[in-house]
Design an enzyme around this catalytic site. Structure first.
Site, PDB file in Angstrom:
ATOM      1  N   ARG A 109       0.797  -1.179  -0.002  1.00 16.52           N
ATOM      2  CA  ARG A 109      -0.067   0.207  -0.283  1.00 16.52           C
ATOM      3  C   ARG A 109       0.891   1.072  -0.099  1.00 16.52           C
ATOM      4  NH1 ARG A 109      -5.563   0.953   0.943  1.00 16.52           N
ATOM      5  NH2 ARG A 109      -5.542  -1.173   0.298  1.00 16.52           N
ATOM      6  N   LEU A 110       0.762   2.098  -1.028  1.00 18.88           N
ATOM      7  CA  LEU A 110       1.428   3.213  -1.086  1.00 18.88           C
ATOM      8  C   LEU A 110       1.630   4.144   0.261  1.00 18.88           C
ATOM      9  CD1 LEU A 110       2.716   5.497  -3.122  1.00 18.88           C
ATOM     10  CD2 LEU A 110       0.166   6.355  -3.286  1.00 18.88           C
ATOM     11  N   HIS A 111       2.568   4.454   0.621  1.00 20.61           N
ATOM     12  CA  HIS A 111       2.727   5.266   1.751  1.00 20.61           C
ATOM     13  C   HIS A 111       3.722   6.309   1.739  1.00 20.61           C
ATOM     14  CE1 HIS A 111       5.055   1.574   2.587  1.00 20.61           C
ATOM     15  NE2 HIS A 111       5.754   2.539   3.103  1.00 20.61           N
ATOM     16  N   MET A 112       3.392   7.446   2.338  1.00 18.24           N
ATOM     17  CA  MET A 112       4.443   8.691   2.330  1.00 18.24           C
ATOM     18  C   MET A 112       4.504   8.829   3.874  1.00 18.24           C
ATOM     19  SD  MET A 112       3.967  12.589   1.153  1.00 18.24           S
ATOM     20  CE  MET A 112       2.836  13.202   2.538  1.00 18.24           C
TER      21      MET A 112
END
Ligand code: AMP
Ligand code: ZN
Length: 193
Positions: A109-112
């Protein structure tokens, strides 16, 4: 033990498919104790193993696995990440916050990451932890947004470059100090607080 001898509860536990550890963020996005902010498209959670005094993760509700799956249609989503970043920066005025993505993430899951520059935390234990936030393995938010706008996708880091960067010599992120090891670095970081 035969199935007949098991309690109903333990049978239920066994029949649940076990989630892979790399799906941990998707689980944490539903954990009220970790959620810091929530909008229609985005959830901000507290990092469960923070590597600095302030460490948040910004994630889309849409199932985008990583920055490498972003396309032109996601520019607006990434701009929303920027708006949330501004809000969090205002809420933590006394801290310098860096925002960016790991070039080689371990979690799905894309995470910044939004992380304070102090990097003072008991969870920061290894050279790989340090280098993943303080070398080119940390792709700043603005660079990722600009790359996506310009090329419509994000280029993956080459395996050789990854290996070089993750084992690069330790160096303080706030001065020119070169520690011999992680304990020395951690002691030094306290002098910047
Ligand atoms: P990375 O995939 O390398 O960009 O970083 C994953 C981040 O997620 C790290 O900063 C971890 O401390 C954090 N983390 C790992 N597992 C969990 C979890 N279950 N809930 C929240 N944060 C997590
Ligand atoms: Zn220093």
């Amino acid at each position: 033990m035969s199935k007949r001898l098991m309690s109903k509860n333990s049978q239920n536990e066994l029949s649940k498919p076990k989630k892979h550890w790399s799906m941990g963020l998707v689980e944490s996005m539903k954990d009220a104790d970790l959620i810091y902010k929530d909008s229609d498209r985005i959830v901000v959670i507290r990092d469960k193993y923070p590597k600095a005094k302030i460490h948040f993760l910004v994630l889309p509700k849409e199932n985008i696995t990583s920055i490498y799956k972003l396309t032109t249609k996601d520019v607006a989503l990434l701009q929303e990440f920027g708006e949330i970043l501004k809000m969090i920066q205002i809420e933590h005025k006394n801290h310098h916050l860096n925002a960016g993505f790991h070039a080689v993430p371990s979690m799905q899951r894309l995470h910044m990451h939004i992380i304070s520059k102090d990097m003072v935390s008991p969870c920061l234990k290894t050279k790989v932890h340090w280098n993943s936030f303080t070398t080119a393995l940390f792709k700043p938010y603005n660079d990722v947004l600009e790359e996506l706008k310009k090329y419509g996708s994000i280029k993956e880091v080459a395996n050789e470059e990854y290996k070089t960067l993750k084992s690069a010599p330790l160096k303080c992120n706030q001065c020119s100090y070169v520690p011999k090891n992680i304990p020395q670095l951690k002691e030094h970081l306290l002098t910047h607080l």
